[in-house]
Structure formats: C-alpha cells, structure tokens
Design an enzyme around this catalytic site. Sequence first.
Site, PDB file in Angstrom:
ATOM      1  N   ASP A 175       0.857  -1.184   0.000  1.00 17.59           N
ATOM      2  CA  ASP A 175       0.000   0.000   0.000  1.00 17.59           C
ATOM      3  C   ASP A 175       0.892   1.232   0.000  1.00 17.59           C
ATOM      4  O   ASP A 175       1.924   1.232   0.669  1.00 17.59           O
ATOM      5  CB  ASP A 175      -0.867  -0.024   1.271  1.00 17.59           C
ATOM      6  CG  ASP A 175      -2.007   0.977   1.246  1.00 17.59           C
ATOM      7  OD1 ASP A 175      -1.738   2.175   1.034  1.00 17.59           O
ATOM      8  OD2 ASP A 175      -3.161   0.565   1.472  1.00 17.59           O
ATOM      9  N   TRP A 214      -2.375  -1.247  12.750  1.00 17.32           N
ATOM     10  CA  TRP A 214      -1.922  -2.620  12.498  1.00 17.32           C
ATOM     11  C   TRP A 214      -1.952  -2.999  11.027  1.00 17.32           C
ATOM     12  O   TRP A 214      -1.102  -3.761  10.568  1.00 17.32           O
ATOM     13  CB  TRP A 214      -2.680  -3.606  13.382  1.00 17.32           C
ATOM     14  CG  TRP A 214      -2.243  -3.396  14.793  1.00 17.32           C
ATOM     15  CD1 TRP A 214      -2.977  -2.891  15.826  1.00 17.32           C
ATOM     16  CD2 TRP A 214      -0.923  -3.596  15.305  1.00 17.32           C
ATOM     17  NE1 TRP A 214      -2.202  -2.776  16.946  1.00 17.32           N
ATOM     18  CE2 TRP A 214      -0.929  -3.208  16.660  1.00 17.32           C
ATOM     19  CE3 TRP A 214       0.271  -4.062  14.764  1.00 17.32           C
ATOM     20  CZ2 TRP A 214       0.203  -3.278  17.478  1.00 17.32           C
ATOM     21  CZ3 TRP A 214       1.397  -4.125  15.572  1.00 17.32           C
ATOM     22  CH2 TRP A 214       1.351  -3.749  16.910  1.00 17.32           C
ATOM     23  N   TYR A 215      -2.875  -2.465  10.255  1.00 15.07           N
ATOM     24  CA  TYR A 215      -2.850  -2.690   8.808  1.00 15.07           C
ATOM     25  C   TYR A 215      -1.543  -2.144   8.237  1.00 15.07           C
ATOM     26  O   TYR A 215      -0.847  -2.820   7.480  1.00 15.07           O
ATOM     27  CB  TYR A 215      -4.055  -2.003   8.147  1.00 15.07           C
ATOM     28  CG  TYR A 215      -3.951  -1.953   6.641  1.00 15.07           C
ATOM     29  CD1 TYR A 215      -4.360  -3.035   5.879  1.00 15.07           C
ATOM     30  CD2 TYR A 215      -3.441  -0.832   5.988  1.00 15.07           C
ATOM     31  CE1 TYR A 215      -4.261  -3.002   4.492  1.00 15.07           C
ATOM     32  CE2 TYR A 215      -3.344  -0.786   4.610  1.00 15.07           C
ATOM     33  CZ  TYR A 215      -3.751  -1.879   3.871  1.00 15.07           C
ATOM     34  OH  TYR A 215      -3.641  -1.849   2.504  1.00 15.07           O
ATOM     35  N   THR A 216      -1.198  -0.926   8.624  1.00 17.25           N
ATOM     36  CA  THR A 216       0.012  -0.289   8.108  1.00 17.25           C
ATOM     37  C   THR A 216       1.263  -1.038   8.543  1.00 17.25           C
ATOM     38  O   THR A 216       2.168  -1.275   7.734  1.00 17.25           O
ATOM     39  CB  THR A 216       0.072   1.183   8.569  1.00 17.25           C
ATOM     40  OG1 THR A 216      -1.137   1.842   8.182  1.00 17.25           O
ATOM     41  CG2 THR A 216       1.253   1.900   7.960  1.00 17.25           C
ATOM     42  N   LYS A 272       1.484  -4.352   6.526  1.00 17.18           N
ATOM     43  CA  LYS A 272       1.897  -4.138   5.132  1.00 17.18           C
ATOM     44  C   LYS A 272       3.369  -3.729   5.061  1.00 17.18           C
ATOM     45  O   LYS A 272       4.092  -4.139   4.151  1.00 17.18           O
ATOM     46  CB  LYS A 272       1.014  -3.082   4.460  1.00 17.18           C
ATOM     47  CG  LYS A 272      -0.373  -3.577   4.118  1.00 17.18           C
ATOM     48  CD  LYS A 272      -0.347  -4.650   3.043  1.00 17.18           C
ATOM     49  CE  LYS A 272      -1.726  -4.914   2.480  1.00 17.18           C
ATOM     50  NZ  LYS A 272      -1.707  -5.853   1.354  1.00 17.18           N
TER      51      LYS A 272
END
Length: 157
Positions: A52, A64-66, A69
């Site tokens: 991303d 946590w997504y960041t 990724k």
Amino acid sequence: VYAPSTVADTARARTDLAVHLGAHAAILAALLPATPGSGHSVALRSVVAVTDVHVERPPRGYVWYTVAKAALQALVAALAVDWAPEVRFNVVQPGAMPFPPDWTDGERAARIEASIPMRRLGRFDELARVVAWLALDADYVTGQVIAVDGGRSRHLV
C-alpha cells in the site's frame, strides 16, 4: 483486510499480521526455490507482493494494517537479497482504487480523487498489468517498490 485499529487493539494486530504477513511467509516457505542440493523442486522465479502507498505515509487510525503491510514489504526486500539470483521479489503499492460498493462518504471520495495528480482513481487492470510485468517480463528488476497511484504518494500529507 483493511480495518481501523489503534496500538492497543491486540486482536486486530494478530489478524492483520496473520493475513498480511504470516500467510505470505507460510506460502513462501512452502515454495522454497529449487537450488542444487536443497532438496526443493519448486521452480519459483518471481514474487510480486501488493502492499500500500500508505506504508511510507500511514493513514491515521489504521496502525496494524500499516504495520503488517510494512512488514510484508520488508520481508520482500529481505528475500530479494536472500533468494537471488534464483527468485526475483518486488512490491507493487496501489493507491486509491475503486471504492467498495457500500462506501457512503462521497465528500471524502471527492477529496481523495482531487488529491491524485492524474485526477482519477486507479483501475484494477492497471495494477494487474504492473504485477504481470514484474512477474513475467522484468528479468533484471528485483527488490523494487513501484507505486501505482496516479502520482498521489508524491505529495500525500
């Protein structure tokens, strides 16, 4: 999985790390490249991970997504060195793509589109063409990160 989280959200951390990092690592471990004497027979030649553009410019509220990724991107960079020259590893970072059908924030959607120098959202076929090029035709490209974002990541604030 793209869900909001804070650093205290340990359940979200487990899910995001499992989906965006652990699953990829498990698949790659099962596909170790065939090298003389390794006992592995998989003829893996190229891996392209999708991360991303927000890995370098994190959005507020998606800790946590960041992190997951970014960890996937670091794994790809490490394997680009460790598995060379048998396997090439690269990353594609999509920017804004078509919004989900249930997206209801038209004002935010308009701001996002206006922030893209190309003045439009990306298309999934454009992302797929970059992935295909890296996977099949970019014989001397490894360890690279390519943003497919209409120029948006150049001036995200």
